[in-house]
Design an enzyme around this catalytic site. Structure first.
Site, PDB file in Angstrom:
ATOM      1  N   PRO A 116       0.666  -1.562   0.128  1.00  0.00           N
ATOM      2  CA  PRO A 116      -0.257   0.147   0.110  1.00  0.00           C
ATOM      3  C   PRO A 116       1.368   1.845   0.295  1.00  0.00           C
ATOM      4  O   PRO A 116       0.900   1.728   0.590  1.00  0.00           O
ATOM      5  CB  PRO A 116      -0.953  -0.358   1.256  1.00  0.00           C
ATOM      6  N   CYS A 117       1.610   1.202  -1.548  1.00  0.00           N
ATOM      7  CA  CYS A 117       2.739   2.547  -1.354  1.00  0.00           C
ATOM      8  C   CYS A 117       2.089   4.641  -0.619  1.00  0.00           C
ATOM      9  O   CYS A 117       2.613   4.843  -0.773  1.00  0.00           O
ATOM     10  CB  CYS A 117       3.426   2.912  -2.290  1.00  0.00           C
TER      11      CYS A 117
END
Length: 149
Positions: A116-117
Site C-alpha cells: 500500500p504505497c
C-alpha cells in the site's frame, strides 16, 4: 492470468499466477472481464469499501533489490487508515537519510494496494508522489478514511 475489473474508483488490471501477484495497475484501459482470480475478487471488495486483508498474498519481487524489498515489506505493515512518511519508512528499514530512495522504490512498486504505497506521504504534509497519479492516491486514502471526503 490478467484480470481487468471495473471498480467504483476506476478500472484496475491485476496479474497473478498460482497465488502470486506480479502486477496491479490502476487506470487500466483494457476491456474489463469478470474477476476470475481471488486477488481480483478481493480488489473488487476493497474498492467497494469492504475491509480486505491483503497480507496473505505473495508478490513476485524477483528483479527487485534488497533495499526495495525492505521498503515493500515495511510498507505492507502500514494498516489501513494510517499513514507513514518516506522518512519514517527509511528509518524503519535502518536507512535514515534514504527518504528519496524510499520514494523511488515505491515508484517501482509492482503491486499497489497489496503493497500500500498510497499510505506513504511527504513529511511536509503533502501527498508526495504516486505512480497511478495523485488523484488515485487521494481516492484510495479517502476510501480508507485517511483523508476527509
Amino acid at each position: 492470468m490478467t484480470d481487468i475489473v471495473d471498480t467504483p474508483l476506476g478500472r484496475v488490471a491485476v496479474s497473478a499466477s498460482d497465488g502470486v501477484v506480479s502486477e496491479i495497475h490502476l487506470g487500466s484501459r483494457g476491456a474489463p472481464v469478470v474477476a476470475r482470480t481471488p486477488i481480483a475478487k478481493d480488489l473488487l471488495r476493497y474498492f467497494s469499501g469492504e475491509p480486505v486483508n491483503f497480507t496473505n498474498y505473495r508478490v513476485d519481487l524477483s528483479g527487485f533489490t534488497e533495499f526495495e524489498r525492505k521498503v515493500y515489506e515495511a510498507t505492507r505493515r502500514i494498516p489501513p487508515g494510517e499513514l507513514r512518511t518516506y522518512g519514517e519508512i527509511a528509518r524503519e528499514i535502518g536507512q535514515p537519510g534514504a527518504a528519496r530512495a524510499v520514494g523511488n522504490a515505491l515508484g517501482r512498486n509492482p503491486a499497489c494496494i497489496v503493497i500500500p504505497c498510497h499510505r506513504v506521504v511527504a513529511a511536509n504534509g503533502g501527498l508526495g508522489g504516486f505512480t497511478g497519479g495523485l488523484e488515485w492516491k487521494r481516492k484510495l486514502l479517502r476510501l480508507e478514511g485517511s483523508l476527509p471526503r
